[in-house]
Design a protein around this motif. Structure first.
Motif, PDB file in Angstrom:
ATOM      1  N   THR A   1     -31.606  -0.667 -30.893  1.00 25.15           N
ATOM      2  CA  THR A   1     -32.660  -1.670 -31.041  1.00 25.15           C
ATOM      3  C   THR A   1     -34.016  -1.133 -30.611  1.00 25.15           C
ATOM      4  N   ALA A   2     -35.063  -1.831 -31.058  1.00 26.87           N
ATOM      5  CA  ALA A   2     -36.425  -1.480 -30.638  1.00 26.87           C
ATOM      6  C   ALA A   2     -36.565  -1.595 -29.130  1.00 26.87           C
ATOM      7  N   ALA A   3     -35.852  -2.557 -28.523  1.00 24.61           N
ATOM      8  CA  ALA A   3     -35.913  -2.707 -27.068  1.00 24.61           C
ATOM      9  C   ALA A   3     -35.340  -1.489 -26.358  1.00 24.61           C
ATOM     10  N   THR A   4     -34.298  -0.904 -26.928  1.00 28.73           N
ATOM     11  CA  THR A   4     -33.720   0.313 -26.331  1.00 28.73           C
ATOM     12  C   THR A   4     -34.702   1.469 -26.411  1.00 28.73           C
TER      13      THR A   4
ATOM     14  N   ASP B   1     -37.279  14.946 -36.196  1.00 26.83           N
ATOM     15  CA  ASP B   1     -37.087  15.590 -34.901  1.00 26.83           C
ATOM     16  C   ASP B   1     -36.251  14.672 -34.007  1.00 26.83           C
ATOM     17  N   SER B   2     -35.244  15.238 -33.343  1.00 23.35           N
ATOM     18  CA  SER B   2     -34.307  14.419 -32.575  1.00 23.35           C
ATOM     19  C   SER B   2     -34.982  13.696 -31.420  1.00 23.35           C
ATOM     20  N   ASP B   3     -35.981  14.294 -30.791  1.00 22.92           N
ATOM     21  CA  ASP B   3     -36.667  13.620 -29.684  1.00 22.92           C
ATOM     22  C   ASP B   3     -37.478  12.429 -30.178  1.00 22.92           C
ATOM     23  N   VAL B   4     -38.122  12.570 -31.324  1.00 24.29           N
ATOM     24  CA  VAL B   4     -38.854  11.443 -31.901  1.00 24.29           C
ATOM     25  C   VAL B   4     -37.884  10.328 -32.270  1.00 24.29           C
ATOM     26  N   LEU B   5     -36.732  10.695 -32.839  1.00 27.79           N
ATOM     27  CA  LEU B   5     -35.704   9.691 -33.131  1.00 27.79           C
ATOM     28  C   LEU B   5     -35.254   8.985 -31.857  1.00 27.79           C
ATOM     29  N   TYR B   6     -35.000   9.758 -30.818  1.00 30.27           N
ATOM     30  CA  TYR B   6     -34.484   9.205 -29.566  1.00 30.27           C
ATOM     31  C   TYR B   6     -35.446   8.206 -28.954  1.00 30.27           C
TER      32      TYR B   6
ATOM     33  N   GLU C   1     -24.386   2.120 -25.859  1.00 34.12           N
ATOM     34  CA  GLU C   1     -24.884   1.934 -27.223  1.00 34.12           C
ATOM     35  C   GLU C   1     -24.755   3.222 -28.027  1.00 34.12           C
ATOM     36  N   GLU C   2     -25.114   4.339 -27.426  1.00 32.01           N
ATOM     37  CA  GLU C   2     -24.985   5.622 -28.108  1.00 32.01           C
ATOM     38  C   GLU C   2     -23.523   5.983 -28.351  1.00 32.01           C
ATOM     39  N   LEU C   3     -22.683   5.710 -27.382  1.00 33.96           N
ATOM     40  CA  LEU C   3     -21.265   6.038 -27.543  1.00 33.96           C
ATOM     41  C   LEU C   3     -20.632   5.248 -28.679  1.00 33.96           C
ATOM     42  N   ARG C   4     -21.073   4.023 -28.918  1.00 35.46           N
ATOM     43  CA  ARG C   4     -20.550   3.277 -30.064  1.00 35.46           C
ATOM     44  C   ARG C   4     -20.888   3.978 -31.363  1.00 35.46           C
ATOM     45  N   LEU C   5     -22.104   4.483 -31.470  1.00 36.15           N
ATOM     46  CA  LEU C   5     -22.489   5.209 -32.681  1.00 36.15           C
ATOM     47  C   LEU C   5     -21.716   6.518 -32.805  1.00 36.15           C
ATOM     48  N   MET C   6     -21.493   7.198 -31.694  1.00 37.96           N
ATOM     49  CA  MET C   6     -20.764   8.460 -31.742  1.00 37.96           C
ATOM     50  C   MET C   6     -19.291   8.234 -32.082  1.00 37.96           C
ATOM     51  N   ARG C   7     -18.717   7.143 -31.610  1.00 41.84           N
ATOM     52  CA  ARG C   7     -17.337   6.817 -32.008  1.00 41.84           C
ATOM     53  C   ARG C   7     -17.262   6.587 -33.515  1.00 41.84           C
ATOM     54  N   HIS C   8     -18.282   5.925 -34.041  1.00 41.49           N
ATOM     55  CA  HIS C   8     -18.288   5.666 -35.479  1.00 41.49           C
ATOM     56  C   HIS C   8     -18.413   6.973 -36.259  1.00 41.49           C
ATOM     57  N   ALA C   9     -19.328   7.847 -35.838  1.00 38.38           N
ATOM     58  CA  ALA C   9     -19.451   9.152 -36.500  1.00 38.38           C
ATOM     59  C   ALA C   9     -18.137   9.917 -36.421  1.00 38.38           C
ATOM     60  N   ALA C  10     -17.465   9.835 -35.274  1.00 34.28           N
ATOM     61  CA  ALA C  10     -16.180  10.523 -35.116  1.00 34.28           C
ATOM     62  C   ALA C  10     -15.119   9.920 -36.025  1.00 34.28           C
ATOM     63  N   GLU C  11     -15.101   8.605 -36.138  1.00 27.04           N
ATOM     64  CA  GLU C  11     -14.098   7.952 -36.985  1.00 27.04           C
ATOM     65  C   GLU C  11     -14.285   8.328 -38.449  1.00 27.04           C
TER      66      GLU C  11
END
Length: 440
Positions: A8-11, A50-55, A182-192
Protein backbone atom coordinates in the motif's frame (compact mmCIF):
# COMPACT_ATOMS: atom_id res chain seq x y z
CA UNK A 1 -5.34 -18.87 -6.43
CA UNK A 2 -6.19 -15.66 -4.52
CA UNK A 3 -3.78 -12.86 -5.28
CA UNK A 4 -2.00 -11.30 -2.32
CA UNK A 5 -2.59 -7.59 -1.71
CA UNK A 6 -0.38 -4.99 -3.25
CA UNK A 7 1.95 -3.08 -1.00
CA UNK A 8 0.00 0.00 0.00
CA UNK A 9 0.89 3.67 -0.33
CA UNK A 10 0.90 3.81 3.48
CA UNK A 11 3.62 1.15 3.58
CA UNK A 12 5.77 3.06 1.11
CA UNK A 13 5.31 6.24 3.16
CA UNK A 14 6.30 4.38 6.34
CA UNK A 15 9.46 3.11 4.65
CA UNK A 16 10.38 6.61 3.52
CA UNK A 17 9.87 7.99 7.02
CA UNK A 18 12.02 5.25 8.52
CA UNK A 19 14.81 5.91 6.04
CA UNK A 20 14.69 9.66 6.67
CA UNK A 21 14.91 9.11 10.43
CA UNK A 22 18.06 7.08 9.85
CA UNK A 23 19.53 9.74 7.55
CA UNK A 24 18.90 12.69 9.90
CA UNK A 25 17.36 16.11 9.45
CA UNK A 26 20.40 17.66 7.77
CA UNK A 27 20.52 15.12 4.91
CA UNK A 28 19.07 14.81 1.44
CA UNK A 29 18.50 11.47 -0.29
CA UNK A 30 18.46 11.25 -4.09
CA UNK A 31 17.28 8.14 -5.97
CA UNK A 32 17.01 8.20 -9.76
CA UNK A 33 14.81 5.76 -11.61
CA UNK A 34 16.52 3.05 -13.62
CA UNK A 35 17.39 4.29 -17.11
CA UNK A 36 15.79 2.74 -20.15
CA UNK A 37 18.20 0.56 -22.13
CA UNK A 38 18.32 0.33 -25.91
CA UNK A 39 18.40 -3.23 -27.26
CA UNK A 40 19.00 -2.21 -30.86
CA UNK A 41 18.25 1.00 -32.74
CA UNK A 42 14.77 2.05 -31.56
CA UNK A 43 13.99 -1.15 -29.67
CA UNK A 44 14.36 -1.17 -25.89
CA UNK A 45 14.86 -3.92 -23.35
CA UNK A 46 11.78 -4.47 -21.16
CA UNK A 47 11.82 -1.76 -18.52
CA UNK A 48 12.33 -2.68 -14.88
CA UNK A 49 12.40 0.00 -12.21
CA UNK A 50 15.35 0.42 -9.83
CA UNK A 51 14.64 -1.80 -6.82
CA UNK A 52 15.25 0.98 -4.27
CA UNK A 53 12.80 3.30 -6.02
CA UNK A 54 10.28 0.45 -6.07
CA UNK A 55 10.86 -0.25 -2.38
CA UNK A 56 10.29 3.37 -1.38
CA UNK A 57 7.51 4.39 -3.74
CA UNK A 58 6.17 1.62 -5.97
CA UNK A 59 6.64 4.01 -8.90
CA UNK A 60 7.34 2.01 -12.05
CA UNK A 61 8.06 4.67 -14.71
CA UNK A 62 11.44 5.73 -16.14
CA UNK A 63 12.76 9.30 -16.30
CA UNK A 64 12.08 10.04 -12.65
CA UNK A 65 13.95 11.00 -9.49
CA UNK A 66 12.73 10.36 -5.94
CA UNK A 67 14.08 12.91 -3.47
CA UNK A 68 13.71 12.86 0.30
CA UNK A 69 14.44 15.95 2.37
CA UNK A 70 14.01 15.09 6.07
CA UNK A 71 12.43 17.83 8.15
CA UNK A 72 11.49 20.05 5.18
CA UNK A 73 8.43 22.01 6.24
CA UNK A 74 6.93 22.12 2.73
CA UNK A 75 7.11 18.36 2.24
CA UNK A 76 9.77 15.69 2.73
CA UNK A 77 9.03 13.14 -0.04
CA UNK A 78 9.28 14.60 -3.52
CA UNK A 79 9.08 13.10 -6.99
CA UNK A 80 10.28 14.45 -10.32
CA UNK A 81 8.58 12.57 -13.15
CA UNK A 82 7.39 12.85 -16.75
CA UNK A 83 4.42 15.08 -17.45
CA UNK A 84 1.27 13.69 -19.01
CA UNK A 85 1.60 13.63 -22.81
CA UNK A 86 -1.40 12.30 -24.74
CA UNK A 87 0.52 11.74 -27.96
CA UNK A 88 3.38 9.82 -26.29
CA UNK A 89 0.95 7.94 -24.06
CA UNK A 90 -0.84 6.71 -27.19
CA UNK A 91 2.45 5.05 -28.18
CA UNK A 92 3.97 4.05 -24.84
CA UNK A 93 1.09 3.80 -22.38
CA UNK A 94 -0.32 6.00 -19.62
CA UNK A 95 1.77 8.11 -17.26
CA UNK A 96 0.99 9.12 -13.71
CA UNK A 97 2.26 12.67 -14.21
CA UNK A 98 3.13 15.13 -11.44
CA UNK A 99 -0.55 15.92 -10.89
CA UNK A 100 -1.41 12.29 -10.18
CA UNK A 101 1.72 11.28 -8.28
CA UNK A 102 0.70 12.75 -4.93
CA UNK A 103 -2.57 10.82 -4.80
CA UNK A 104 -1.23 7.64 -6.44
CA UNK A 105 2.01 7.35 -4.47
CA UNK A 106 1.44 9.34 -1.30
CA UNK A 107 4.44 11.63 -1.88
CA UNK A 108 4.23 15.16 -0.54
CA UNK A 109 4.83 16.92 -3.83
CA UNK A 110 5.75 16.21 -7.45
CA UNK A 111 7.22 18.25 -10.29
CA UNK A 112 7.99 17.71 -13.98
CA UNK A 113 11.33 16.01 -14.54
CA UNK A 114 12.24 18.81 -16.95
CA UNK A 115 12.27 21.23 -13.98
CA UNK A 116 14.80 19.30 -11.93
CA UNK A 117 17.77 21.48 -12.94
CA UNK A 118 16.02 24.52 -11.52
CA UNK A 119 14.62 22.97 -8.34
CA UNK A 120 17.05 20.34 -7.05
CA UNK A 121 20.02 22.68 -6.33
CA UNK A 122 17.73 24.63 -4.00
CA UNK A 123 16.79 21.44 -2.19
CA UNK A 124 20.44 20.45 -1.83
CA UNK A 125 21.43 23.87 -0.42
CA UNK A 126 21.64 23.83 3.36
CA UNK A 127 21.94 20.04 3.60
CA UNK A 128 25.17 18.71 5.13
CA UNK A 129 24.98 15.17 3.74
CA UNK A 130 23.92 13.70 0.41
CA UNK A 131 22.90 10.03 0.37
CA UNK A 132 23.16 8.52 -3.10
CA UNK A 133 24.26 5.37 -4.96
CA UNK A 134 27.40 6.56 -6.75
CA UNK A 135 28.58 4.43 -9.64
CA UNK A 136 25.27 2.94 -10.74
CA UNK A 137 24.53 5.52 -13.42
CA UNK A 138 27.52 7.56 -14.58
CA UNK A 139 25.36 10.09 -16.42
CA UNK A 140 23.31 10.81 -13.33
CA UNK A 141 26.46 10.95 -11.17
CA UNK A 142 27.65 13.85 -13.30
CA UNK A 143 24.29 15.60 -13.07
CA UNK A 144 24.29 15.36 -9.29
CA UNK A 145 27.84 16.68 -9.06
CA UNK A 146 26.79 19.56 -11.32
CA UNK A 147 23.87 20.48 -9.05
CA UNK A 148 26.13 20.41 -5.99
CA UNK A 149 28.66 22.58 -7.80
CA UNK A 150 25.91 25.12 -8.51
CA UNK A 151 25.40 25.42 -4.76
CA UNK A 152 29.15 25.65 -4.12
CA UNK A 153 29.38 28.49 -6.63
CA UNK A 154 27.06 30.55 -4.40
CA UNK A 155 29.07 30.13 -1.18
CA UNK A 156 30.17 33.79 -1.30
CA UNK A 157 26.51 34.75 -1.21
CA UNK A 158 25.81 32.63 1.87
CA UNK A 159 24.90 29.30 0.26
CA UNK A 160 25.68 26.20 2.32
CA UNK A 161 26.76 23.22 0.17
CA UNK A 162 26.83 19.67 1.52
CA UNK A 163 30.06 18.47 3.15
CA UNK A 164 29.60 14.72 2.79
CA UNK A 165 28.53 12.25 0.15
CA UNK A 166 27.43 8.96 1.72
CA UNK A 167 26.52 5.60 0.21
CA UNK A 168 22.77 5.20 0.43
CA UNK A 169 23.11 1.43 0.66
CA UNK A 170 24.53 1.67 4.18
CA UNK A 171 21.07 2.64 5.37
CA UNK A 172 18.68 1.24 2.80
CA UNK A 173 20.19 -2.22 2.31
CA UNK A 174 19.69 -3.09 5.96
CA UNK A 175 16.07 -1.96 5.78
CA UNK A 176 15.44 -4.13 2.74
CA UNK A 177 17.18 -7.18 4.22
CA UNK A 178 14.50 -7.83 6.87
CA UNK A 179 11.23 -8.64 5.11
CA UNK A 180 7.90 -7.61 6.63
CA UNK A 181 4.80 -9.80 6.75
CA UNK A 182 3.46 -7.87 3.75
CA UNK A 183 6.59 -8.61 1.73
CA UNK A 184 6.60 -12.26 2.76
CA UNK A 185 3.07 -12.68 1.41
CA UNK A 186 4.26 -11.46 -1.97
CA UNK A 187 7.33 -13.69 -1.84
CA UNK A 188 5.19 -16.73 -0.98
CA UNK A 189 3.08 -15.95 -4.01
CA UNK A 190 6.14 -15.63 -6.27
CA UNK A 191 7.39 -18.94 -4.85
CA UNK A 192 4.04 -20.65 -5.43
CA UNK A 193 3.92 -19.52 -9.06
CA UNK A 194 7.51 -20.73 -9.49
CA UNK A 195 6.68 -24.12 -7.99
CA UNK A 196 3.80 -24.50 -10.43
CA UNK A 197 6.08 -23.61 -13.34
CA UNK A 198 8.70 -26.19 -12.32
CA UNK A 199 5.98 -28.81 -11.92
CA UNK A 200 4.71 -28.02 -15.42
CA UNK A 201 8.20 -28.53 -16.81
CA UNK A 202 8.67 -31.86 -15.03
CA UNK A 203 5.39 -33.02 -16.54
CA UNK A 204 6.23 -31.75 -20.01
CA UNK A 205 9.82 -32.98 -20.49
CA UNK A 206 10.46 -35.72 -23.01
CA UNK A 207 13.65 -36.92 -24.70
CA UNK A 208 13.86 -35.30 -28.12
CA UNK A 209 12.64 -31.89 -26.96
CA UNK A 210 14.94 -28.90 -26.95
CA UNK A 211 15.83 -26.90 -23.88
CA UNK A 212 14.00 -23.81 -25.08
CA UNK A 213 10.72 -25.73 -25.18
CA UNK A 214 10.97 -26.20 -21.43
CA UNK A 215 11.90 -22.54 -20.99
CA UNK A 216 8.76 -21.61 -22.92
CA UNK A 217 6.63 -23.78 -20.63
CA UNK A 218 8.18 -22.25 -17.52
CA UNK A 219 7.59 -18.72 -18.65
CA UNK A 220 4.08 -19.50 -19.93
CA UNK A 221 3.13 -20.40 -16.34
CA UNK A 222 4.80 -17.25 -15.01
CA UNK A 223 2.94 -15.01 -17.43
CA UNK A 224 -0.39 -16.78 -16.92
CA UNK A 225 -0.14 -15.94 -13.21
CA UNK A 226 0.61 -12.26 -13.83
CA UNK A 227 4.30 -12.73 -13.07
CA UNK A 228 7.44 -12.56 -15.17
CA UNK A 229 10.90 -14.16 -15.07
CA UNK A 230 12.94 -12.83 -12.16
CA UNK A 231 16.11 -13.53 -14.16
CA UNK A 232 17.15 -15.34 -17.34
CA UNK A 233 15.86 -18.88 -16.99
CA UNK A 234 18.49 -21.62 -17.10
CA UNK A 235 17.54 -24.92 -18.74
CA UNK A 236 20.60 -27.14 -19.13
CA UNK A 237 20.38 -30.75 -20.30
CA UNK A 238 23.21 -33.26 -19.94
CA UNK A 239 26.63 -31.66 -19.67
CA UNK A 240 25.08 -28.18 -20.06
CA UNK A 241 24.00 -28.51 -16.42
CA UNK A 242 27.69 -28.15 -15.50
CA UNK A 243 27.69 -24.56 -16.83
CA UNK A 244 26.62 -22.52 -13.81
CA UNK A 245 25.07 -19.61 -15.70
CA UNK A 246 24.12 -21.48 -18.87
CA UNK A 247 22.17 -19.20 -21.20
CA UNK A 248 21.83 -20.78 -24.65
CA UNK A 249 18.88 -23.04 -23.79
CA UNK A 250 18.84 -24.48 -27.32
CA UNK A 251 20.39 -27.97 -27.11
CA UNK A 252 18.45 -31.21 -27.61
CA UNK A 253 17.40 -33.21 -24.55
CA UNK A 254 18.49 -36.81 -24.92
CA UNK A 255 17.34 -40.00 -23.25
CA UNK A 256 19.33 -40.52 -20.07
CA UNK A 257 20.07 -36.81 -19.63
CA UNK A 258 19.52 -34.95 -16.43
CA UNK A 259 17.90 -31.55 -16.93
CA UNK A 260 18.85 -28.72 -14.58
CA UNK A 261 16.27 -25.93 -14.42
CA UNK A 262 17.12 -22.76 -12.48
CA UNK A 263 14.21 -20.33 -12.82
CA UNK A 264 11.98 -18.15 -10.69
CA UNK A 265 9.06 -15.80 -11.06
CA UNK A 266 9.02 -12.14 -10.11
CA UNK A 267 5.69 -11.00 -8.74
CA UNK A 268 5.08 -7.29 -8.12
CA UNK A 269 8.81 -6.78 -7.84
CA UNK A 270 9.63 -9.72 -5.54
CA UNK A 271 11.65 -12.67 -6.79
CA UNK A 272 11.65 -16.41 -6.29
CA UNK A 273 14.63 -18.58 -7.21
CA UNK A 274 14.32 -22.37 -7.57
CA UNK A 275 16.58 -25.03 -9.03
CA UNK A 276 15.68 -28.65 -9.59
CA UNK A 277 17.53 -31.36 -11.49
CA UNK A 278 15.47 -34.23 -12.89
CA UNK A 279 15.82 -37.08 -15.43
CA UNK A 280 14.50 -36.45 -18.92
CA UNK A 281 12.91 -39.90 -19.03
CA UNK A 282 11.69 -39.91 -15.44
CA UNK A 283 14.27 -42.24 -13.86
CA UNK A 284 17.71 -41.48 -12.41
CA UNK A 285 20.64 -43.71 -13.31
CA UNK A 286 22.65 -45.17 -10.43
CA UNK A 287 25.37 -42.52 -10.74
CA UNK A 288 22.90 -39.69 -11.18
CA UNK A 289 21.00 -40.78 -8.10
CA UNK A 290 24.19 -41.10 -6.04
CA UNK A 291 25.19 -37.53 -6.79
CA UNK A 292 21.64 -36.22 -6.44
CA UNK A 293 21.31 -37.89 -3.04
CA UNK A 294 24.61 -36.36 -1.98
CA UNK A 295 23.51 -32.86 -3.00
CA UNK A 296 20.21 -33.48 -1.23
CA UNK A 297 22.04 -34.42 1.97
CA UNK A 298 24.10 -31.22 1.71
CA UNK A 299 20.88 -29.26 1.24
CA UNK A 300 19.39 -30.84 4.38
CA UNK A 301 22.55 -30.06 6.38
CA UNK A 302 22.44 -26.40 5.32
CA UNK A 303 18.71 -26.13 6.00
CA UNK A 304 19.26 -27.45 9.55
CA UNK A 305 21.32 -24.31 10.24
CA UNK A 306 18.54 -21.94 9.14
CA UNK A 307 17.35 -20.50 12.44
CA UNK A 308 17.77 -17.24 14.36
CA UNK A 309 21.12 -16.60 16.01
CA UNK A 310 23.08 -18.95 13.76
CA UNK A 311 25.84 -17.43 11.57
CA UNK A 312 24.81 -17.15 7.93
CA UNK A 313 27.96 -19.03 6.85
CA UNK A 314 27.06 -22.03 9.00
CA UNK A 315 24.77 -23.33 6.26
CA UNK A 316 27.51 -23.18 3.64
CA UNK A 317 30.02 -24.83 5.96
CA UNK A 318 27.58 -27.65 6.76
CA UNK A 319 26.91 -28.26 3.06
CA UNK A 320 30.63 -28.30 2.25
CA UNK A 321 31.30 -30.86 5.00
CA UNK A 322 28.68 -33.23 3.57
CA UNK A 323 29.76 -32.74 -0.04
CA UNK A 324 33.44 -33.23 0.79
CA UNK A 325 32.78 -36.47 2.67
CA UNK A 326 30.59 -37.73 -0.15
CA UNK A 327 33.05 -36.88 -2.90
CA UNK A 328 35.79 -38.70 -1.02
CA UNK A 329 33.57 -41.75 -0.53
CA UNK A 330 32.63 -41.85 -4.22
CA UNK A 331 36.26 -41.48 -5.33
CA UNK A 332 35.76 -38.10 -6.98
CA UNK A 333 38.39 -36.56 -4.70
CA UNK A 334 41.44 -37.97 -2.96
CA UNK A 335 43.00 -37.13 0.41
CA UNK A 336 41.57 -36.43 3.83
CA UNK A 337 38.39 -34.62 4.70
CA UNK A 338 40.40 -31.86 6.34
CA UNK A 339 42.57 -31.41 3.26
CA UNK A 340 39.59 -31.28 0.94
CA UNK A 341 37.73 -28.71 3.07
CA UNK A 342 40.50 -26.53 4.49
CA UNK A 343 42.54 -26.70 1.30
CA UNK A 344 39.55 -25.91 -0.91
CA UNK A 345 39.78 -29.11 -2.94
CA UNK A 346 35.99 -29.41 -2.94
CA UNK A 347 35.80 -26.32 -5.15
CA UNK A 348 36.77 -28.41 -8.19
CA UNK A 349 33.22 -29.71 -8.29
CA UNK A 350 31.43 -27.20 -6.05
CA UNK A 351 32.77 -23.73 -6.90
CA UNK A 352 30.01 -21.50 -5.52
CA UNK A 353 28.48 -20.55 -2.19
CA UNK A 354 25.37 -22.24 -0.81
CA UNK A 355 23.00 -19.32 -1.20
CA UNK A 356 22.30 -15.60 -1.33
CA UNK A 357 19.79 -13.07 -0.02
CA UNK A 358 16.49 -12.88 -1.89
CA UNK A 359 13.91 -10.12 -2.24
CA UNK A 360 13.32 -7.31 -4.73
CA UNK A 361 16.52 -8.49 -6.41
CA UNK A 362 17.20 -12.15 -7.00
CA UNK A 363 20.66 -11.55 -5.50
CA UNK A 364 19.29 -9.16 -2.95
CA UNK A 365 21.04 -6.46 -0.94
CA UNK A 366 22.53 -6.88 2.52
CA UNK A 367 25.94 -7.58 4.01
CA UNK A 368 26.89 -11.19 4.66
CA UNK A 369 29.59 -10.23 7.14
CA UNK A 370 29.63 -7.61 9.90
CA UNK A 371 33.03 -6.37 11.10
CA UNK A 372 34.70 -9.39 9.56
CA UNK A 373 32.40 -12.02 11.09
CA UNK A 374 29.51 -13.86 9.49
CA UNK A 375 26.31 -12.05 10.43
CA UNK A 376 23.74 -13.87 12.52
CA UNK A 377 20.43 -14.88 11.00
CA UNK A 378 17.37 -12.92 12.13
CA UNK A 379 13.61 -13.30 11.58
CA UNK A 380 12.54 -11.78 8.28
CA UNK A 381 15.72 -12.61 6.38
CA UNK A 382 15.07 -14.58 3.19
CA UNK A 383 17.77 -16.45 1.29
CA UNK A 384 18.37 -19.41 -0.97
CA UNK A 385 19.93 -22.74 -0.10
CA UNK A 386 21.47 -24.17 -3.26
CA UNK A 387 24.26 -26.75 -3.00
CA UNK A 388 25.39 -28.47 -6.18
CA UNK A 389 27.94 -30.73 -7.86
CA UNK A 390 29.26 -30.28 -11.39
CA UNK A 391 31.55 -32.89 -12.98
CA UNK A 392 32.89 -31.47 -16.26
CA UNK A 393 32.50 -33.82 -19.25
CA UNK A 394 36.18 -33.57 -20.11
CA UNK A 395 37.57 -34.25 -16.64
CA UNK A 396 39.59 -37.42 -17.13
CA UNK A 397 40.69 -37.46 -13.49
CA UNK A 398 37.39 -39.09 -12.56
CA UNK A 399 35.75 -42.26 -13.83
CA UNK A 400 33.84 -41.85 -17.07
CA UNK A 401 30.54 -42.76 -15.41
CA UNK A 402 30.54 -39.48 -13.43
CA UNK A 403 31.51 -37.13 -16.23
CA UNK A 404 29.04 -34.58 -17.51
CA UNK A 405 26.68 -34.81 -14.54
CA UNK A 406 25.59 -31.45 -13.09
CA UNK A 407 23.15 -31.19 -10.20
CA UNK A 408 21.85 -28.28 -8.13
CA UNK A 409 18.98 -28.20 -5.64
CA UNK A 410 17.75 -24.76 -4.61
CA UNK A 411 14.97 -23.56 -2.33
CA UNK A 412 13.88 -20.22 -0.88
CA UNK A 413 13.98 -20.01 2.92
CA UNK A 414 12.65 -17.37 5.32
CA UNK A 415 13.92 -17.16 8.88
CA UNK A 416 11.09 -17.17 11.45
CA UNK A 417 11.08 -16.48 15.18
CA UNK A 418 11.69 -20.12 16.04
CA UNK A 419 13.24 -21.61 12.91
CA UNK A 420 12.53 -21.29 9.21
CA UNK A 421 9.89 -21.55 6.51
CA UNK A 422 10.73 -23.10 3.13
CA UNK A 423 8.73 -20.95 0.73
CA UNK A 424 9.26 -23.46 -2.10
CA UNK A 425 8.50 -26.61 -0.09
CA UNK A 426 5.67 -27.61 -2.44
CA UNK A 427 8.07 -28.78 -5.16
CA UNK A 428 9.43 -32.33 -5.22
CA UNK A 429 13.05 -32.28 -4.08
CA UNK A 430 14.50 -35.75 -3.43
CA UNK A 431 15.14 -38.29 -6.18
CA UNK A 432 12.29 -40.47 -4.91
CA UNK A 433 9.89 -37.52 -4.82
CA UNK A 434 10.88 -36.41 -8.31
CA UNK A 435 10.49 -39.88 -9.81
CA UNK A 436 7.11 -40.29 -8.13
CA UNK A 437 5.95 -36.89 -9.42
CA UNK A 438 7.13 -37.65 -12.97
CA UNK A 439 5.68 -41.15 -13.09
CA UNK A 440 3.03 -41.61 -15.81
Amino acid sequence: MPSPPRITAATYARRRRQLMRLAGDDAILVLPAAPERVRSRDTHYPYRQDSDVLYLSGFAEPEAVLVMVPGRSHGESLLFCRERHPEREAWDGPRVGPEGAVDALGVDDAWPIDDIDEILPGLIEGRRRVYYHFGRDTDFDLKLIGWVNQVRAEVRHGAQPPHEFLELGHLLDEMRLAKTAEELRLMRHAAEVSVQAHQAVMRAVRPGMREYELQAELERVFRAAGAEPAYSSIVGAGANACVLHYRDNNAPIRRGDLVLVDAGAEYRGYAADITRTFPADGRFSREQRALHDLVGAAHAAALAQARPGVPYEAGHNAAVDVLAEGMLSLGLLQGTHEDVVAGGGYKRFYPHKTGHWLGLDVHDVGDYRIEGASRLLEPGMVFTIEPGLYIPPGDTSVEARWRGIGIRIEDDVAITRDGHEVLTAGLARSADEIEAFMAP
